[in-house]
Design a protein around this motif. Structure first.
Motif, PDB file in Angstrom:
ATOM      1  N   MET A  43      35.640  28.948  25.106  1.00  0.00           N
ATOM      2  CA  MET A  43      36.159  30.038  24.598  1.00  0.00           C
ATOM      3  C   MET A  43      35.392  31.105  23.947  1.00  0.00           C
ATOM      4  SD  MET A  43      39.058  28.776  24.781  1.00  0.00           S
ATOM      5  CE  MET A  43      40.555  29.711  23.757  1.00  0.00           C
ATOM      6  N   GLU A  44      34.277  30.567  23.561  1.00  0.00           N
ATOM      7  CA  GLU A  44      33.715  31.869  22.780  1.00  0.00           C
ATOM      8  C   GLU A  44      32.911  32.738  23.550  1.00  0.00           C
ATOM      9  OE1 GLU A  44      31.008  29.280  20.165  1.00  0.00           O
ATOM     10  OE2 GLU A  44      32.732  29.559  18.596  1.00  0.00           O
ATOM     11  N   SER A  45      31.960  31.991  24.864  1.00  0.00           N
ATOM     12  CA  SER A  45      31.954  32.553  25.516  1.00  0.00           C
ATOM     13  C   SER A  45      32.527  33.857  27.126  1.00  0.00           C
ATOM     14  CB  SER A  45      30.916  32.035  26.689  1.00  0.00           C
ATOM     15  OG  SER A  45      32.070  31.230  27.613  1.00  0.00           O
ATOM     16  N   GLY A  46      34.266  33.731  26.231  1.00  0.00           N
ATOM     17  CA  GLY A  46      34.725  34.016  27.535  1.00  0.00           C
ATOM     18  C   GLY A  46      35.226  34.104  28.525  1.00  0.00           C
ATOM     19  N   LEU A  47      34.789  32.474  28.761  1.00  0.00           N
ATOM     20  CA  LEU A  47      34.990  32.075  30.088  1.00  0.00           C
ATOM     21  C   LEU A  47      36.665  32.006  30.602  1.00  0.00           C
ATOM     22  CD1 LEU A  47      31.774  30.011  30.643  1.00  0.00           C
ATOM     23  CD2 LEU A  47      32.757  31.967  31.855  1.00  0.00           C
ATOM     24  N   ALA A  48      37.613  31.403  29.102  1.00  0.00           N
ATOM     25  CA  ALA A  48      38.481  30.772  29.602  1.00  0.00           C
ATOM     26  C   ALA A  48      39.234  32.266  29.939  1.00  0.00           C
ATOM     27  CB  ALA A  48      39.094  30.307  28.213  1.00  0.00           C
ATOM     28  N   ASP A  49      38.916  33.576  29.593  1.00  0.00           N
ATOM     29  CA  ASP A  49      39.749  34.635  29.672  1.00  0.00           C
ATOM     30  C   ASP A  49      39.710  35.298  31.100  1.00  0.00           C
ATOM     31  OD1 ASP A  49      40.715  34.537  27.069  1.00  0.00           O
ATOM     32  OD2 ASP A  49      39.101  35.392  26.146  1.00  0.00           O
ATOM     33  N   LEU A  50      38.615  34.528  32.363  1.00  0.00           N
ATOM     34  CA  LEU A  50      38.615  35.220  33.172  1.00  0.00           C
ATOM     35  C   LEU A  50      39.341  34.642  34.724  1.00  0.00           C
ATOM     36  CD1 LEU A  50      34.656  34.830  33.064  1.00  0.00           C
ATOM     37  CD2 LEU A  50      35.733  36.803  33.027  1.00  0.00           C
ATOM     38  N   ASP A  51      40.011  35.341  34.881  1.00  0.00           N
ATOM     39  CA  ASP A  51      41.329  35.249  36.170  1.00  0.00           C
ATOM     40  C   ASP A  51      39.542  34.281  37.567  1.00  0.00           C
ATOM     41  OD1 ASP A  51      43.076  34.650  37.677  1.00  0.00           O
ATOM     42  OD2 ASP A  51      43.597  36.977  37.672  1.00  0.00           O
ATOM     43  N   ILE A  52      39.792  33.549  37.053  1.00  0.00           N
ATOM     44  CA  ILE A  52      39.160  33.163  38.249  1.00  0.00           C
ATOM     45  C   ILE A  52      39.186  32.233  38.730  1.00  0.00           C
ATOM     46  CG2 ILE A  52      36.966  31.934  35.818  1.00  0.00           C
ATOM     47  CD1 ILE A  52      34.768  32.342  38.440  1.00  0.00           C
ATOM     48  N   GLU A  54      38.874  28.258  40.338  1.00  0.00           N
ATOM     49  CA  GLU A  54      38.393  26.846  39.220  1.00  0.00           C
ATOM     50  C   GLU A  54      36.891  26.808  40.307  1.00  0.00           C
ATOM     51  OE1 GLU A  54      39.912  22.579  38.186  1.00  0.00           O
ATOM     52  OE2 GLU A  54      41.379  24.235  37.571  1.00  0.00           O
ATOM     53  N   ALA A  55      37.041  26.412  42.012  1.00  0.00           N
ATOM     54  CA  ALA A  55      36.475  26.000  42.500  1.00  0.00           C
ATOM     55  C   ALA A  55      34.993  26.905  42.050  1.00  0.00           C
ATOM     56  CB  ALA A  55      36.906  25.590  43.804  1.00  0.00           C
ATOM     57  N   GLU A  56      35.463  28.195  41.694  1.00  0.00           N
ATOM     58  CA  GLU A  56      33.725  29.140  41.930  1.00  0.00           C
ATOM     59  C   GLU A  56      33.360  29.083  40.938  1.00  0.00           C
ATOM     60  OE1 GLU A  56      33.833  33.831  42.553  1.00  0.00           O
ATOM     61  OE2 GLU A  56      35.975  33.431  42.834  1.00  0.00           O
ATOM     62  N   ALA A  59      31.150  26.378  40.179  1.00  0.00           N
ATOM     63  CA  ALA A  59      29.847  26.220  41.017  1.00  0.00           C
ATOM     64  C   ALA A  59      28.732  26.950  39.493  1.00  0.00           C
ATOM     65  CB  ALA A  59      30.241  26.574  42.547  1.00  0.00           C
ATOM     66  N   ALA A  60      29.457  28.100  39.654  1.00  0.00           N
ATOM     67  CA  ALA A  60      28.461  29.122  38.494  1.00  0.00           C
ATOM     68  C   ALA A  60      28.185  28.025  37.342  1.00  0.00           C
ATOM     69  CB  ALA A  60      29.670  30.249  38.336  1.00  0.00           C
ATOM     70  N   LEU A  61      29.281  26.467  36.956  1.00  0.00           N
ATOM     71  CA  LEU A  61      28.675  26.010  36.402  1.00  0.00           C
ATOM     72  C   LEU A  61      27.937  25.334  36.180  1.00  0.00           C
ATOM     73  CD1 LEU A  61      32.537  25.141  33.799  1.00  0.00           C
ATOM     74  CD2 LEU A  61      30.072  26.955  32.977  1.00  0.00           C
ATOM     75  N   ALA A  80      27.241  35.884  40.803  1.00  0.00           N
ATOM     76  CA  ALA A  80      28.821  35.694  41.320  1.00  0.00           C
ATOM     77  C   ALA A  80      29.550  36.202  41.492  1.00  0.00           C
ATOM     78  CB  ALA A  80      29.754  34.547  40.296  1.00  0.00           C
ATOM     79  N   PRO A  81      30.457  36.771  42.588  1.00  0.00           N
ATOM     80  CA  PRO A  81      31.061  37.566  43.419  1.00  0.00           C
ATOM     81  C   PRO A  81      32.006  38.175  41.748  1.00  0.00           C
ATOM     82  CG  PRO A  81      31.095  36.130  44.359  1.00  0.00           C
ATOM     83  CD  PRO A  81      30.257  35.246  43.400  1.00  0.00           C
ATOM     84  N   GLN A  82      32.171  39.248  41.778  1.00  0.00           N
ATOM     85  CA  GLN A  82      32.753  40.241  40.911  1.00  0.00           C
ATOM     86  C   GLN A  82      34.646  40.109  41.830  1.00  0.00           C
ATOM     87  OE1 GLN A  82      32.286  40.429  37.857  1.00  0.00           O
ATOM     88  NE2 GLN A  82      30.412  39.142  37.906  1.00  0.00           N
TER      89      GLN A  82
END
Length: 83
Positions: A43-52, A54-56, A59-61, A80-82
């Motif tokens: 949540m703090e990093s903003g990852l929850a707000d990304l439209d990405i 789940e598999a991608e 992999a990034a994590l 990671a691809p944008q």
């Protein structure tokens, strides 16, 4: 005749079952604490707000985890691809 001090087999099994139950509860609490920690960081990093996908994201994590699991070996960083 001296009183018996040794536990019966069923009493020993009951004790073991009680210990297992306590350890399972402790494991559950540790996993919950870890999950809450990770969720907070996401949540703090903003990852929850990304439209990405789940598999991608997974992999990034994993790439991030690999960077910290073996810091002596430099990892090639490929962004990671944008979308």
């Amino acid at each position: 005749m001296a009183p018996r001090t040794a536990k019966t087999a069923s009493a020993q099994i009951d004790d073991i079952d009680a210990q297992i139950a306590k350890l399972q509860q402790r494991k559950k609490e540790v996993l919950k604490k870890q999950s809450e920690r990770v969720a907070k960081l996401v949540m703090e990093s903003g990852l929850a707000d990304l439209d990405i996908d789940e598999a991608e994201l997974s992999a990034a994590l994993k790439d991030v985890a690999a960077r910290f699991q073996n810091p002596a070996t430099p990892q090639a960083h490929t962004p990671a691809p944008q979308n």
